[in-house]
Design a protein around this motif. Structure first.
Motif, PDB file in Angstrom:
ATOM      1  N   PHE A 103       0.596  -1.124  -0.014  1.00  0.00           N
ATOM      2  CA  PHE A 103       0.097   0.060  -0.018  1.00  0.00           C
ATOM      3  C   PHE A 103       0.946   1.251   0.162  1.00  0.00           C
ATOM      4  O   PHE A 103       1.813   1.196   0.723  1.00  0.00           O
ATOM      5  CB  PHE A 103      -0.832  -0.011   1.250  1.00  0.00           C
ATOM      6  N   LEU A 104       0.456   2.214  -0.727  1.00  0.00           N
ATOM      7  CA  LEU A 104       1.112   3.494  -0.792  1.00  0.00           C
ATOM      8  C   LEU A 104      -0.011   4.509  -0.361  1.00  0.00           C
ATOM      9  O   LEU A 104      -1.155   4.639  -0.681  1.00  0.00           O
ATOM     10  CB  LEU A 104       1.574   3.815  -2.140  1.00  0.00           C
ATOM     11  N   ASN A 105       0.536   5.244   0.626  1.00  0.00           N
ATOM     12  CA  ASN A 105      -0.474   6.363   1.116  1.00  0.00           C
ATOM     13  C   ASN A 105      -0.061   7.890   0.655  1.00  0.00           C
ATOM     14  O   ASN A 105       1.070   8.248   0.915  1.00  0.00           O
ATOM     15  CB  ASN A 105      -0.249   6.212   2.621  1.00  0.00           C
ATOM     16  N   VAL A 106      -1.414   8.825   0.360  1.00  0.00           N
ATOM     17  CA  VAL A 106      -0.947   9.995   0.283  1.00  0.00           C
ATOM     18  C   VAL A 106      -1.204  10.787   1.602  1.00  0.00           C
ATOM     19  O   VAL A 106      -2.143  10.876   2.060  1.00  0.00           O
ATOM     20  CB  VAL A 106      -1.852  10.494  -0.697  1.00  0.00           C
ATOM     21  N   HIS A 107      -0.123  11.333   2.042  1.00  0.00           N
ATOM     22  CA  HIS A 107      -0.115  11.989   3.464  1.00  0.00           C
ATOM     23  C   HIS A 107       0.166  13.518   3.406  1.00  0.00           C
ATOM     24  O   HIS A 107       1.155  13.723   2.669  1.00  0.00           O
ATOM     25  CB  HIS A 107       0.862  11.315   4.759  1.00  0.00           C
ATOM     26  N   GLY A 108      -0.688  14.400   4.099  1.00  0.00           N
ATOM     27  CA  GLY A 108      -0.616  15.660   3.672  1.00  0.00           C
ATOM     28  C   GLY A 108       0.351  16.369   4.505  1.00  0.00           C
ATOM     29  O   GLY A 108      -0.021  17.367   5.204  1.00  0.00           O
ATOM     30  N   SER A 109       1.817  15.980   4.645  1.00  0.00           N
ATOM     31  CA  SER A 109       2.823  16.609   5.362  1.00  0.00           C
ATOM     32  C   SER A 109       3.970  16.031   5.053  1.00  0.00           C
ATOM     33  O   SER A 109       4.227  15.281   4.297  1.00  0.00           O
ATOM     34  CB  SER A 109       2.849  16.442   6.937  1.00  0.00           C
ATOM     35  N   LEU A 110       5.029  16.736   5.540  1.00  0.00           N
ATOM     36  CA  LEU A 110       6.608  16.224   5.277  1.00  0.00           C
ATOM     37  C   LEU A 110       6.634  15.446   6.512  1.00  0.00           C
ATOM     38  O   LEU A 110       7.356  15.679   7.525  1.00  0.00           O
ATOM     39  CB  LEU A 110       7.326  17.778   5.160  1.00  0.00           C
ATOM     40  N   LEU A 111       6.685  14.242   6.325  1.00  0.00           N
ATOM     41  CA  LEU A 111       7.002  13.143   7.109  1.00  0.00           C
ATOM     42  C   LEU A 111       8.566  13.199   7.437  1.00  0.00           C
ATOM     43  O   LEU A 111       9.467  13.593   6.315  1.00  0.00           O
ATOM     44  CB  LEU A 111       6.604  11.838   6.644  1.00  0.00           C
ATOM     45  N   PRO A 112       8.995  13.039   8.668  1.00  0.00           N
ATOM     46  CA  PRO A 112       8.185  12.481   9.828  1.00  0.00           C
ATOM     47  C   PRO A 112       7.312  13.314  10.874  1.00  0.00           C
ATOM     48  O   PRO A 112       6.519  13.070  11.717  1.00  0.00           O
ATOM     49  CB  PRO A 112       9.124  11.728  10.644  1.00  0.00           C
ATOM     50  N   LYS A 113       7.120  14.684  10.372  1.00  0.00           N
ATOM     51  CA  LYS A 113       6.495  15.681  10.869  1.00  0.00           C
ATOM     52  C   LYS A 113       4.909  15.543  10.687  1.00  0.00           C
ATOM     53  O   LYS A 113       4.542  15.038   9.686  1.00  0.00           O
ATOM     54  CB  LYS A 113       6.874  17.110  10.639  1.00  0.00           C
ATOM     55  N   TYR A 114       4.102  15.750  11.777  1.00  0.00           N
ATOM     56  CA  TYR A 114       2.631  15.605  11.681  1.00  0.00           C
ATOM     57  C   TYR A 114       2.115  14.125  11.147  1.00  0.00           C
ATOM     58  O   TYR A 114       1.498  14.289  10.069  1.00  0.00           O
ATOM     59  CB  TYR A 114       2.114  16.492  10.823  1.00  0.00           C
ATOM     60  N   ARG A 115       2.709  13.394  11.907  1.00  0.00           N
ATOM     61  CA  ARG A 115       1.809  11.991  11.591  1.00  0.00           C
ATOM     62  C   ARG A 115       0.554  11.864  12.400  1.00  0.00           C
ATOM     63  O   ARG A 115       0.347  12.427  13.371  1.00  0.00           O
ATOM     64  CB  ARG A 115       2.834  10.625  12.435  1.00  0.00           C
ATOM     65  N   GLY A 116      -0.391  11.367  11.595  1.00  0.00           N
ATOM     66  CA  GLY A 116      -1.883  11.394  12.287  1.00  0.00           C
ATOM     67  C   GLY A 116      -3.007  11.914  11.299  1.00  0.00           C
ATOM     68  O   GLY A 116      -2.682  11.841  10.235  1.00  0.00           O
ATOM     69  N   ALA A 117      -4.044  12.165  12.020  1.00  0.00           N
ATOM     70  CA  ALA A 117      -5.310  12.398  11.158  1.00  0.00           C
ATOM     71  C   ALA A 117      -5.416  13.696  10.599  1.00  0.00           C
ATOM     72  O   ALA A 117      -6.121  13.948   9.648  1.00  0.00           O
ATOM     73  CB  ALA A 117      -6.460  12.036  12.118  1.00  0.00           C
ATOM     74  N   ALA A 118      -4.596  14.770  11.304  1.00  0.00           N
ATOM     75  CA  ALA A 118      -5.139  16.180  10.965  1.00  0.00           C
ATOM     76  C   ALA A 118      -3.724  17.023  10.574  1.00  0.00           C
ATOM     77  O   ALA A 118      -3.343  18.210  11.394  1.00  0.00           O
ATOM     78  CB  ALA A 118      -5.540  16.683  12.073  1.00  0.00           C
ATOM     79  N   PRO A 119      -2.980  16.398  10.025  1.00  0.00           N
ATOM     80  CA  PRO A 119      -1.539  17.027   9.640  1.00  0.00           C
ATOM     81  C   PRO A 119      -1.360  18.577   9.018  1.00  0.00           C
ATOM     82  O   PRO A 119      -1.007  19.288   9.421  1.00  0.00           O
ATOM     83  CB  PRO A 119      -1.072  16.030   8.532  1.00  0.00           C
TER      84      PRO A 119
END
Length: 307
Positions: A103-119
């Protein structure tokens, strides 16, 4: 590539359309319909509605763990990769192992900052000047997997949770399209996250919208922008809750939370540093109104204090 898309809110819709142009979406998975609105009418997630319009196969499982029928379906689809975009549930390892490339995830932050539901919201609340999209390999943990691709985006002073949500949803679709192209060619990098630099972005609660008058006017403005979509900014005066819909930062000094002036421009309130001008507000069970009209109608005066 044969793929499945897991998502729920409108954030995932641009990704859906981008993927359809170059790949075969054999399954869309969203959260179940939920009661919404005054009538508690069962309402489908935005991505589910879009999938129905496009006549794509749609599944809305109540649970993923120990769901044998859904697990069997995923196996039968012979997926090369699955995509998640704000799906809202942690996926069990048994499911993550099914697609050839996981699985590839589209995450709305510059990881590892703001892991979680409301980045997106927390980046604004914390006054970040830059954010972006991280395409991440999904693991059983919360946004802990290796980062495969990053696209950065400046946060404008005029951005709020709604405008940044729209920008990042579009950027996310572009990033995922690029990532899949690299994946097909065997050129998609995989960089482990530095857990020591991780920050968390939990789901917002009502209290996150409360104005902290001890903070500077700039910090209050950051929070105001971050909670625009939910729960909205609010404060209390004379025991009554007041929603705040429009503000401006001012340099006037005053005691935190105390009203400095009331004028046609609005209600000026002292902060920890600088001050905040309320322009549009909404008392409990009333429509929006100008802060000036509210102050006059509710007999709010200079010297009264917000809590």
């Amino acid at each position: 590539m044969r793929l499945a898309l897991f998502g729920s809110p409108s954030f995932a819709i641009p990704t859906l359309h981008a993927l359809r142009e170059k790949h075969e979406i054999v399954l869309v998975v969203t959260q179940p319909d939920k009661p919404a609105g005054r009538g508690n009418k069962l309402t489908s997630p935005p991505l589910a509605e879009e999938a129905k319009k496009l006549e794509l196969r749609l599944e809305q499982p109540e649970k993923l763990k120990k769901n044998e029928s859904f697990h069997t379906l995923m196996l039968e689809l012979n997926l090369e990769v699955a995509i998640t975009a704000a799906y809202g549930k942690i996926l069990p390892q048994s499911l993550l192992d099914i697609p050839k490339h996981g699985f590839l995830n589209v995450h709305g932050s510059l990881l590892p900052k703001y892991r979680g539901a409301a980045p997106i919201q927390w980046a604004l609340i914390n006054g970040e000047t830059e954010t972006g999209i991280s395409i991440m390999q999904t693991e059983a943990g919360l946004d802990t997997g290796p980062v495969r691709l990053v696209k950065k985006l400046p946060i404008e002073e005029t951005d709020n949770a709604l405008t940044l949500f729209e920008k990042l949803s579009k950027l996310g679709s572009e990033a995922m399209t690029e990532a899949l192209g690299l994946l097909q060619r065997g050129e998609l990098p995989s960089i482990p996250q530095d857990d020591s630099k991780a920050t968390h972005a939990p789901q917002l609660e009502k209290d996150d919208g409360r104005i902290r008058w001890g903070e500077s006017a700039k910090q209050i403005s950051h929070r105001f922008r971050g909670v625009t979509a939910y729960p909205g900014s609010w404060t209390t005066v004379k025991g009554e809750t007041l929603k705040v819909h429009s503000i401006a930062i001012q340099n006037t000094k005053g005691q935190p939370g105390k009203i400095i002036a009331v004028s046609k421009e609005g209600v000026l309130v002292g902060a920890g540093e600088g001050s905040i001008l309320f322009k549009t507000v909404q008392p409990a069970s009333k429509p929006k109104m100008s802060a000036h009209d509210w102050a006059n109608g509710y007999r709010v005066n200079v010297g009264d204090t917000f809590e």
